[in-house]
Design a protein around this motif. Structure first.
Motif, PDB file in Angstrom:
ATOM      1  N   ALA A  73      85.679  42.256 114.053  1.00 63.24           N
ATOM      2  CA  ALA A  73      86.065  43.273 113.083  1.00 63.24           C
ATOM      3  C   ALA A  73      87.551  43.166 112.823  1.00 63.24           C
ATOM      4  O   ALA A  73      88.326  42.853 113.717  1.00 63.24           O
ATOM      5  N   PRO A  74      88.010  43.404 111.598  1.00 60.45           N
ATOM      6  CA  PRO A  74      89.419  43.260 111.286  1.00 60.45           C
ATOM      7  C   PRO A  74      90.269  44.162 112.147  1.00 60.45           C
ATOM      8  O   PRO A  74      90.214  45.381 112.052  1.00 60.45           O
ATOM      9  N   GLY A  75      91.018  43.577 113.067  1.00 59.36           N
ATOM     10  CA  GLY A  75      91.990  44.318 113.843  1.00 59.36           C
ATOM     11  C   GLY A  75      91.441  45.077 115.008  1.00 59.36           C
ATOM     12  O   GLY A  75      92.186  45.703 115.744  1.00 59.36           O
ATOM     13  N   ASP A  76      90.181  45.071 115.264  1.00 61.86           N
ATOM     14  CA  ASP A  76      89.654  45.855 116.370  1.00 61.86           C
ATOM     15  C   ASP A  76      88.288  45.329 116.751  1.00 61.86           C
ATOM     16  O   ASP A  76      87.775  44.409 116.154  1.00 61.86           O
ATOM     17  N   LEU A  77      87.683  45.959 117.756  1.00 59.62           N
ATOM     18  CA  LEU A  77      86.351  45.568 118.181  1.00 59.62           C
ATOM     19  C   LEU A  77      85.321  46.332 117.384  1.00 59.62           C
ATOM     20  O   LEU A  77      85.520  47.494 117.046  1.00 59.62           O
ATOM     21  N   THR A 139      94.831  41.738 109.100  1.00 56.57           N
ATOM     22  CA  THR A 139      94.683  40.292 109.313  1.00 56.57           C
ATOM     23  C   THR A 139      93.865  39.625 108.222  1.00 56.57           C
ATOM     24  O   THR A 139      93.733  38.416 108.220  1.00 56.57           O
ATOM     25  N   SER A 140      93.279  40.411 107.320  1.00 58.69           N
ATOM     26  CA  SER A 140      92.440  39.858 106.267  1.00 58.69           C
ATOM     27  C   SER A 140      92.724  40.577 104.955  1.00 58.69           C
ATOM     28  O   SER A 140      92.906  41.802 104.946  1.00 58.69           O
ATOM     29  N   PRO A 141      92.780  39.830 103.851  1.00 52.33           N
ATOM     30  CA  PRO A 141      92.990  40.515 102.570  1.00 52.33           C
ATOM     31  C   PRO A 141      91.806  41.390 102.171  1.00 52.33           C
ATOM     32  O   PRO A 141      91.931  42.235 101.293  1.00 52.33           O
ATOM     33  N   HIS A 142      90.653  41.186 102.814  1.00 49.98           N
ATOM     34  CA  HIS A 142      89.468  41.989 102.513  1.00 49.98           C
ATOM     35  C   HIS A 142      89.409  43.264 103.354  1.00 49.98           C
ATOM     36  O   HIS A 142      88.497  44.074 103.175  1.00 49.98           O
ATOM     37  N   ASP A 143      90.356  43.431 104.255  1.00 50.04           N
ATOM     38  CA  ASP A 143      90.379  44.621 105.101  1.00 50.04           C
ATOM     39  C   ASP A 143      90.784  45.830 104.257  1.00 50.04           C
ATOM     40  O   ASP A 143      91.800  45.780 103.544  1.00 50.04           O
ATOM     41  N   PRO A 144      90.001  46.940 104.297  1.00 47.65           N
ATOM     42  CA  PRO A 144      90.386  48.133 103.525  1.00 47.65           C
ATOM     43  C   PRO A 144      91.770  48.654 103.869  1.00 47.65           C
ATOM     44  O   PRO A 144      92.406  49.316 103.038  1.00 47.65           O
ATOM     45  N   GLU A 145      92.241  48.339 105.072  1.00 49.12           N
ATOM     46  CA  GLU A 145      93.581  48.797 105.465  1.00 49.12           C
ATOM     47  C   GLU A 145      94.670  48.128 104.640  1.00 49.12           C
ATOM     48  O   GLU A 145      95.800  48.622 104.586  1.00 49.12           O
ATOM     49  N   ALA A 146      94.364  46.999 104.009  1.00 47.63           N
ATOM     50  CA  ALA A 146      95.366  46.289 103.224  1.00 47.63           C
ATOM     51  C   ALA A 146      95.788  47.096 101.995  1.00 47.63           C
ATOM     52  O   ALA A 146      96.864  46.847 101.429  1.00 47.63           O
ATOM     53  N   ARG A 147      94.958  48.045 101.566  1.00 46.02           N
ATOM     54  CA  ARG A 147      95.317  48.873 100.405  1.00 46.02           C
ATOM     55  C   ARG A 147      96.347  49.930 100.759  1.00 46.02           C
ATOM     56  O   ARG A 147      96.967  50.504  99.869  1.00 46.02           O
ATOM     57  N   THR A 446      81.435  36.296 107.895  1.00 47.56           N
ATOM     58  CA  THR A 446      81.766  36.187 106.476  1.00 47.56           C
ATOM     59  C   THR A 446      82.453  34.853 106.241  1.00 47.56           C
ATOM     60  O   THR A 446      82.800  34.128 107.179  1.00 47.56           O
ATOM     61  N   ASP A 447      82.671  34.517 104.982  1.00 46.20           N
ATOM     62  CA  ASP A 447      83.368  33.276 104.661  1.00 46.20           C
ATOM     63  C   ASP A 447      84.797  33.320 105.178  1.00 46.20           C
ATOM     64  O   ASP A 447      85.318  32.321 105.697  1.00 46.20           O
ATOM     65  N   TRP A 448      85.456  34.472 105.066  1.00 47.72           N
ATOM     66  CA  TRP A 448      86.827  34.601 105.564  1.00 47.72           C
ATOM     67  C   TRP A 448      86.870  34.407 107.081  1.00 47.72           C
ATOM     68  O   TRP A 448      87.738  33.707 107.615  1.00 47.72           O
ATOM     69  N   ASP A 449      85.954  35.008 107.762  1.00 42.62           N
ATOM     70  CA  ASP A 449      85.892  34.893 109.224  1.00 42.62           C
ATOM     71  C   ASP A 449      85.675  33.437 109.639  1.00 42.62           C
ATOM     72  O   ASP A 449      86.324  32.932 110.565  1.00 42.62           O
ATOM     73  N   MET A 450      84.789  32.746 108.953  1.00 40.62           N
ATOM     74  CA  MET A 450      84.495  31.348 109.286  1.00 40.62           C
ATOM     75  C   MET A 450      85.687  30.441 108.968  1.00 40.62           C
ATOM     76  O   MET A 450      86.044  29.559 109.769  1.00 40.62           O
ATOM     77  N   GLN A 451      86.311  30.626 107.819  1.00 42.81           N
ATOM     78  CA  GLN A 451      87.453  29.793 107.448  1.00 42.81           C
ATOM     79  C   GLN A 451      88.637  30.038 108.376  1.00 42.81           C
ATOM     80  O   GLN A 451      89.408  29.110 108.662  1.00 42.81           O
ATOM     81  N   ASP A 485      80.648  50.365 113.045  1.00 45.24           N
ATOM     82  CA  ASP A 485      80.772  51.805 113.280  1.00 45.24           C
ATOM     83  C   ASP A 485      82.225  52.260 113.368  1.00 45.24           C
ATOM     84  O   ASP A 485      82.501  53.449 113.214  1.00 45.24           O
ATOM     85  N   LEU A 486      83.148  51.337 113.613  1.00 43.52           N
ATOM     86  CA  LEU A 486      84.560  51.697 113.630  1.00 43.52           C
ATOM     87  C   LEU A 486      85.166  51.671 112.227  1.00 43.52           C
ATOM     88  O   LEU A 486      86.287  52.136 112.032  1.00 43.52           O
ATOM     89  N   ASP A 487      84.444  51.114 111.283  1.00 44.79           N
ATOM     90  CA  ASP A 487      84.895  51.066 109.896  1.00 44.79           C
ATOM     91  C   ASP A 487      83.665  50.885 109.016  1.00 44.79           C
ATOM     92  O   ASP A 487      83.240  49.755 108.746  1.00 44.79           O
ATOM     93  N   PRO A 488      83.028  51.983 108.576  1.00 46.06           N
ATOM     94  CA  PRO A 488      81.775  51.869 107.815  1.00 46.06           C
ATOM     95  C   PRO A 488      81.892  51.020 106.558  1.00 46.06           C
ATOM     96  O   PRO A 488      80.891  50.511 106.066  1.00 46.06           O
ATOM     97  N   GLY A 489      83.098  50.846 106.043  1.00 47.51           N
ATOM     98  CA  GLY A 489      83.270  50.019 104.861  1.00 47.51           C
ATOM     99  C   GLY A 489      83.255  48.529 105.157  1.00 47.51           C
ATOM    100  O   GLY A 489      83.227  47.714 104.230  1.00 47.51           O
ATOM    101  N   ASP A 490      83.268  48.168 106.429  1.00 52.40           N
ATOM    102  CA  ASP A 490      83.264  46.757 106.826  1.00 52.40           C
ATOM    103  C   ASP A 490      81.821  46.336 107.084  1.00 52.40           C
ATOM    104  O   ASP A 490      81.241  46.655 108.120  1.00 52.40           O
ATOM    105  N   ILE A 491      81.214  45.624 106.147  1.00 52.56           N
ATOM    106  CA  ILE A 491      79.832  45.180 106.280  1.00 52.56           C
ATOM    107  C   ILE A 491      79.807  43.662 106.420  1.00 52.56           C
ATOM    108  O   ILE A 491      80.671  42.961 105.898  1.00 52.56           O
TER     109      ILE A 491
END
Length: 517
Positions: A73-77, A139-147, A446-451, A485-491
């Motif tokens: 998960a972006p930045g956490d478990l 750590t990812s541009p797809h992370d909602p925290e980036a906004r 995800t593709d980002w995670d794999m790359q 569950d730590l970030d419902p927007g992260d699917i």
């Protein structure tokens, strides 16, 4: 241990001991040497039908896979929230949800396990609205925290408002939900689908998609182009609903991801767009030579005695929930390789999480220095061994040496090689894996995670890595979307992408009487 191989006296002793309730729930009621117990029932087309032990356990495992601890998960478990696996087994009087009544908000769900999960989200997940300050390093541009920017004035706030369209707690208030609805609408339909899939696992219905076929004669070849062709040629029960397909692939993605790469009928090839490289063809051809041996004329009599090759070892490192999959799921891997014994080796500190009642960890002795749990009665051609240990510790002890490219393979399911939270766990292991010169198959959420994993490997071991298969979408990925569950927007989807690599091999040549590399 399975009750089918346990005598009546030992079975009564096990059931009577403290902590053996898990074992007692999995007693095979069809055996003549076991006692008959009450089983939960469900209704299908107006007829009452008993849920088999295998289906109840498979449904519980499918539920646990959706909430298991992961390190990507972006930045956490990812959350280890309570789940309803054991509840689904214990409670025979659950609320039966029909196919048209699966949507419920998490807080008002008929399932107590999902209500607990909603409470966990509300106490741990943060509102993604850009007015709040960041809660973690992006750590990812797809992370909602980036906004969120440094100009945000509001402190972080936990989610509390449940979207009426998807039923998940996604924002701290209705005002923030309405203000940011355009962004939430991008994933709202997917979140609703995940919501209904979760309630489906708790619905109490009969799960025909969790019934698996037995061995198949060699003359009937499986078509591994995609999920549809594989399920049809392997003669699975017909799956006519998308939801049932998602539930089935959530479990089968693990053995089928491995098989789709190492099988001789693999959909990945060296042709244009086939993603397999020249080095990959060399490595996998050696492995396939052992997985698909020619007929040797062996038989049961004296005249049929032939030398038996060793089992092909598949090392699954960093094992988590995949190590607790029902063994009938892993046996589907064996059915694809006739006349070849397989040995699955799960290694990782989390490989036995929440399974102490099923398999208490053995004492470490001189003959079993790492406390391996051996399951050698899975089938005639498959054995499973589980180690609750880091691989680099066992590698230093030369526990598995020597390695052979014809009989060994490594698999990393969602390893998080380049993730900041887990990169330190792989820094020592990666050079050891490359030393073996055997294929290493890795997947990503995800593709980002794999790359990100691929980039870290190439930078960490520059010039010492051969790419066997280009990174891309896995044809046998899970069709079901999972929630964080730590970030419902992260699917994410289990085993969304797959790629393979190996330690670089050098070929020696003779030039003017001198050996050169």
């Amino acid at each position: 241990m399975q009750s089918g191989y346990t005598c009546h006296r030992c079975l009564r002793s096990l059931i009577g001991t403290p902590g053996a309730n898990f074992f007692a729930r999995h007693v095979r009621t069809t055996s003549a040497h076991t006692t008959t117990s009450k089983r939960p029932y469900t209704q299908i087309n107006g007829k009452t039908r008993a849920l088999t032990t295998q289906q109840r356990r498979t449904a519980a495992t499918a539920e646990s896979l959706n909430h298991r601890v992961t390190r990507n998960a972006p930045g956490d478990l990812k959350s280890a929230a309570p789940f309803g696996g054991e509840e689904a087994i214990k409670s025979p009087e659950r609320v039966l949800l029909q196919s048209g009544n699966l949507f419920h908000s998490f807080s008002n769900s008929p399932s107590p396990a999902i209500r607990k999960r909603a409470a966990f989200m509300k106490s741990h997940a943060y509102c993604p609205h850009p007015d709040h300050r960041q809660t973690r390093i992006v750590t990812s541009p797809h992370d909602p925290e980036a906004r969120k920017t440094t100009k945000s004035i509001h402190p972080p706030a936990h989610v509390n408002f449940e979207c009426p369209d998807c039923g998940l707690p996604v924002y701290c208030s209705e005002r923030h939900w309405m203000d940011d609805y355009e962004h939430h609408a991008e994933i709202c339909d997917t979140l609703r689908q995940a919501n209904e899939d979760d309630h489906d696992l708790h619905s109490g219905r009969f799960f025909p998609e969790f019934e698996y076929p037995g061995p198949q004669i060699e003359e009937i070849l499986p078509n591994m182009t995609n999920w549809d062709t594989y399920l049809y040629t392997r003669e699975y029960n017909a799956i006519n609903e998308d939801r049932s397909m998602r539930q089935a692939t959530r479990l089968l993605t693990y053995p089928m991801t491995i098989a789709s790469v190492i099988h001789e009928l693999s959909p990945y090839n060296i042709r244009s767009g086939g993603r397999l490289t020249t080095e990959g063809l060399k490595s996998l051809s050696a492995l396939r030579y052992s997985l698909h041996p020619p007929r040797s004329g062996s038989g049961l009599g004296i005249e049929g005695l032939r030398p038996t090759p060793p089992a092909v070892r598949i090392f699954i490192l960093g094992a988590r929930a995949e190590s607790s999959l029902p063994r009938q799921v892993w046996v589907q891997l064996e059915y694809l390789f006739h006349r070849c014994p397989l040995h699955l080796i799960f290694i990782g500190p989390e490989s036995m999480t929440n399974r102490d009642d099923e398999f208490p960890l053995p004492e470490r002795t001189a003959t079993n220095p790492f406390g391996g749990i051996v399951e050698d009665r899975i089938s005639n051609y498959m054995k499973i061994t589980t180690f609750v240990e880091y691989y680099h510790t066992m590698h230093k002890a030369n526990y598995f040496q020597p390695f052979d490219p014809y009989f060994d393979c490594f698999v990393l399911f969602h390893p998080g090689l380049g993730h900041p939270a887990s990169v330190h766990e792989w820094e020592e292991t990666l050079p050891q894996l490359l030393e073996t010169k055997v294929p290493i198959i890795s997947t990503g959420y995800t593709d980002w995670d794999m790359q990100r994993d691929k980039k870290w490997v190439e930078e960490k071991m520059a010039g010492e890595v051969d790419l066997l298969m280009e990174a891309g979408e896995n044809r046998f990925r899970s069709l079901r979307w999972d929630l964080n569950d730590l970030d419902p927007g992260d699917i994410s989807a289990g085993n969304w992408g797959v790629w393979a690599f190996r330690g670089k091999r050098y070929e020696t040549t003779m030039r003017d009487g001198v050996i050169s590399l």
